[in-house]
Design an enzyme around this catalytic site. Structure first.
Site, PDB file in Angstrom:
ATOM      1  N   GLU A   2      -8.638   0.057   4.301  1.00  0.00           N
ATOM      2  CA  GLU A   2      -9.010   0.674   2.932  1.00  0.00           C
ATOM      3  C   GLU A   2     -10.227   1.684   3.077  1.00  0.00           C
ATOM      4  O   GLU A   2     -10.008   2.589   3.906  1.00  0.00           O
ATOM      5  CB  GLU A   2      -9.762  -0.540   2.212  1.00  0.00           C
ATOM      6  CG  GLU A   2      -8.527  -1.496   1.784  1.00  0.00           C
ATOM      7  CD  GLU A   2      -7.625  -0.932   0.640  1.00  0.00           C
ATOM      8  OE1 GLU A   2      -7.901   0.270   0.154  1.00  0.00           O
ATOM      9  OE2 GLU A   2      -6.495  -1.378   0.423  1.00  0.00           O
ATOM     10  N   HIS A  33       1.610   0.430  27.696  1.00  0.00           N
ATOM     11  CA  HIS A  33       1.726   1.672  28.472  1.00  0.00           C
ATOM     12  C   HIS A  33       0.809   2.742  27.735  1.00  0.00           C
ATOM     13  O   HIS A  33       0.920   3.861  28.191  1.00  0.00           O
ATOM     14  CB  HIS A  33       3.152   2.219  28.746  1.00  0.00           C
ATOM     15  CG  HIS A  33       4.228   1.244  29.247  1.00  0.00           C
ATOM     16  ND1 HIS A  33       4.222   1.190  30.638  1.00  0.00           N
ATOM     17  CD2 HIS A  33       5.070   0.285  28.818  1.00  0.00           C
ATOM     18  CE1 HIS A  33       4.782   0.077  31.073  1.00  0.00           C
ATOM     19  NE2 HIS A  33       5.707  -0.383  29.647  1.00  0.00           N
ATOM     20  N   LYS A 158     -11.539  16.346   0.219  1.00  0.00           N
ATOM     21  CA  LYS A 158     -10.704  16.832  -0.995  1.00  0.00           C
ATOM     22  C   LYS A 158     -11.206  18.165  -1.843  1.00  0.00           C
ATOM     23  O   LYS A 158     -10.435  18.810  -2.135  1.00  0.00           O
ATOM     24  CB  LYS A 158     -10.724  15.424  -2.049  1.00  0.00           C
ATOM     25  CG  LYS A 158      -9.732  14.508  -1.478  1.00  0.00           C
ATOM     26  CD  LYS A 158      -9.583  13.352  -2.704  1.00  0.00           C
ATOM     27  CE  LYS A 158      -8.878  12.378  -2.609  1.00  0.00           C
ATOM     28  NZ  LYS A 158      -8.971  11.271  -3.674  1.00  0.00           N
TER      29      LYS A 158
END
Length: 194
Positions: A2, A33, A158
């Site tokens: 979140e 690995h 944004k």
């Protein structure tokens, strides 16, 4: 995860500790690995091991002592033990490990892990698993005094993406040059548009 990666509390006070975790993983033994070295001898990273009792596709190969699923589950049971108990220099000496290899083969142990054993891999059990993780995130937020579900930190990216989107449109439709960005982004955008 979140949005627990906060630097301030819900009241806007700087946190005196780091809030948030990084979740990553691999199916089966693939992690051995890539990042198991880190969790065994590097920094302490709490680990969750999720195993499944009933295989969806058990394969028994001729000459093998266990099925492919049992092979994977052997590691499921063993790796948390290795993290918890490690291996001391004294144990290695008793095993006649050469002295020059002892520092490389010593494991501190005392590394936290959680083992979850699901009966089968189906939608219901996966839903339970997801609900458990969502609950954990929420409780972490309560304990840390943060809002686990706002995303203020994402807003800057944004906002910048909106500027990039406008630039891409202007460059593609009006052949305008890339302007108003830092040197690195200008160079990358110019290259992208070529």
């Amino acid at each position: 995860m979140e949005s627990n990666g906060k630097g301030v509390s819900i009241d806007g006070v700087p946190l005196p500790y780091e809030a948030g975790e990084i979740d990553f993983g691999e199916p089966g033994t693939n992690g051995q690995h890539s990042f198991y070295q880190l969790i065994h001898q590097g920094r302490v990273i709490p680990c969750d091991f999720i195993g499944i009792v009933k295989s969806q596709q058990p394969v028994y190969l001729k000459g093998e002592v266990v099925s492919n699923h049992d092979e994977l589950m052997s590691n499921f049971f063993a790796q948390p033990d290795a993290l918890a108990y490690g291996k001391t220099a004294e144990q290695l000496l008793k095993e006649n490990v050469p002295q020059h290899l002892i520092p490389h083969k010593t494991f501190s142990g005392n590394r936290p892990s959680l083992s979850l054993l699901l009966p089968s891999l189906n939608a219901y059990n996966i839903g339970q698993l997801l609900a458990s993780y969502e609950h954990r995130v929420t409780v972490e937020g309560f304990v840390w005094g943060i809002n686990s579900f706002d995303q203020w930190g994402v807003e800057l990216g944004k906002s910048l993406a909106t500027q990039v989107r406008k630039q891409l449109n202007a460059s593609r439709t009006k052949s305008e040059p890339v302007e108003g960005f830092n040197f690195s982004t200008t160079t990358l955008l110019t290259r992208y548009l070529q």
